[in-house]
Design a protein around this motif. Structure first.
Motif, PDB file in Angstrom:
ATOM      1  N   GLU A 115      -2.645   5.577   3.000  1.00 15.89           N
ATOM      2  CA  GLU A 115      -2.056   4.320   3.448  1.00 15.89           C
ATOM      3  C   GLU A 115      -2.970   3.128   3.196  1.00 15.89           C
ATOM      4  N   ALA A 116      -4.211   3.384   2.740  1.00 19.29           N
ATOM      5  CA  ALA A 116      -5.137   2.294   2.401  1.00 19.29           C
ATOM      6  C   ALA A 116      -5.171   2.003   0.906  1.00 19.29           C
ATOM      7  N   ILE A 126       7.015  15.954  -4.491  1.00 20.49           N
ATOM      8  CA  ILE A 126       5.770  15.346  -4.050  1.00 20.49           C
ATOM      9  C   ILE A 126       4.772  16.444  -3.718  1.00 20.49           C
ATOM     10  N   ASP A 127       3.499  16.088  -3.612  1.00 16.59           N
ATOM     11  CA  ASP A 127       2.453  17.055  -3.289  1.00 16.59           C
ATOM     12  C   ASP A 127       2.801  17.855  -2.038  1.00 16.59           C
ATOM     13  N   LYS A 133       0.840  -1.197   0.000  1.00 21.28           N
ATOM     14  CA  LYS A 133       0.000   0.000   0.000  1.00 21.28           C
ATOM     15  C   LYS A 133       0.879   1.252   0.000  1.00 21.28           C
ATOM     16  N   VAL A 134       0.261   2.396  -0.298  1.00 25.89           N
ATOM     17  CA  VAL A 134       1.016   3.593  -0.650  1.00 25.89           C
ATOM     18  C   VAL A 134       1.449   4.393   0.573  1.00 25.89           C
ATOM     19  N   ASP A 135       2.751   4.651   0.650  1.00 20.69           N
ATOM     20  CA  ASP A 135       3.270   5.661   1.565  1.00 20.69           C
ATOM     21  C   ASP A 135       3.425   6.997   0.846  1.00 20.69           C
ATOM     22  N   ALA A 136       3.844   6.950  -0.435  1.00 24.27           N
ATOM     23  CA  ALA A 136       4.057   8.189  -1.182  1.00 24.27           C
ATOM     24  C   ALA A 136       4.071   7.888  -2.677  1.00 24.27           C
ATOM     25  N   MET A 142      -2.056  13.123  -2.974  1.00 23.39           N
ATOM     26  CA  MET A 142      -1.683  12.569  -1.673  1.00 23.39           C
ATOM     27  C   MET A 142      -2.675  13.038  -0.606  1.00 23.39           C
ATOM     28  N   GLY A 143      -3.070  12.094   0.243  1.00 21.54           N
ATOM     29  CA  GLY A 143      -4.006  12.412   1.310  1.00 21.54           C
ATOM     30  C   GLY A 143      -5.460  12.352   0.890  1.00 21.54           C
TER      31      GLY A 143
END
Length: 282
Positions: free
Chosen positions: A173-174, A74-75, A55-58, A167-168
């Motif tokens: 993280e899901a 990154i954003d 799953k995504v951290d970044a 991001m966010g």
């Protein structure tokens, strides 16, 4: 999806993490989903930083600026988290990290001017598989004089039309990369580079044709809605991750919908009727 020829642009906020040192590329090769070693100097690509579970951290753009130096942008607001995530694995490694505060500009459209840029400014490919134009990143980055200004809201609506995740919002993280779409896996993941954190699950899903329970979809609405509004549809519970008003399509939104919800399906978002569209919106 056809992009308008008239170039438009706006200042954007991008956090930058600089990584350098004799072991910088070797370190990042094991942390990032992209093949860092294959990047030539002054070239860029996109990459995930994943959890062991895939799953995504970044999600960041990676630019190799020297033989032993790269930049990850990154954003806005996520640079420190990216720095800290990488720093946790920086053990007995000859590499350094720092967060930079650089200006950036987004220029969009097939007619985006390609003149010279100031020294120290990078012209980089934009996010999104169907987005045309470029981003300018670095000290002295500013909107070219011949580019028509657009607002931040207009730029975000443009990104929503093209399915560019934030991001966010879409990237949390899901999130599993394949849920965003095949294009982001194709642009951001190398399956030939060798091991990296999160590789096992990512490769397994790819070998199954990207078959995941939910997919990021657009919803074209009859009226504006707020982010976080529930989406009434078949399948798992869903909420709006991003809402915008498009110059071309009017009120639109992004949401992760069950794979049984197909193009053209009618849904309701907080009482507002809408129609599901596969990204990018044509």
């Amino acid at each position: 999806m056809t992009e308008v020829d008239t170039p438009r642009g706006a200042p954007i906020q991008r956090d930058v993490v600089r990584v350098w040192g004799p072991d910088a590329l070797t370190f990042l090769q094991g942390q990032l989903s992209q093949d860092v070693d294959a990047l030539g100097v002054h070239t860029s690509s996109w990459t995930f930083v994943l959890q062991p579970q895939g799953k995504v951290d970044a999600w960041a753009r990676i630019t190799r600026t020297a033989a032993d130096e790269v930049l990850l942008d990154i954003d806005d607001g996520w640079g420190q988290a990216l720095h800290d995530r990488l720093k946790r694995f920086l053990i007995r490694t000859k590499a350094e990290l720092e967060v930079l505060d650089w200006p950036a500009v987004a220029v969009r459209g097939t007619g985006a001017p390609r003149g010279d840029v100031p020294d120290g400014v990078l012209r980089l490919a934009p996010p999104g598989g169907t987005v045309t134009g470029y981003d300018l990143l670095g000290p002295g980055a500013e909107l070219p004089a011949e580019v028509e200004p657009m607002t931040a809201a207009q730029l975000r609506a443009h990104d929503v039309e093209h399915g560019v995740p934030a991001m966010g919002r879409e990237l949390t993280e899901a999130t599993i990369p394949a849920e965003i779409g095949d294009w982001i896996v194709d642009e951001s993941v190398s399956f030939t580079k060798g091991c990296f954190v999160g590789q096992e699950l990512t490769a397994r899903i790819d070998s199954r044709g990207g078959n995941v329970p939910r997919h990021l979809r657009a919803i074209v609405l009859d009226a504006p809605v707020e982010e976080g509004t529930p989406v009434e549809c078949d399948g798992p519970a869903a909420t709006v991750t991003t809402a915008a008003v498009s110059d071309r399509h009017g009120p639109i939104a992004l949401a992760f919908l069950g794979r049984a919800v197909l193009e053209g399906a009618e849904v309701t978002v907080g009482g507002v009727p809408g129609v599901v569209r596969v990204l990018p919106i044509s």
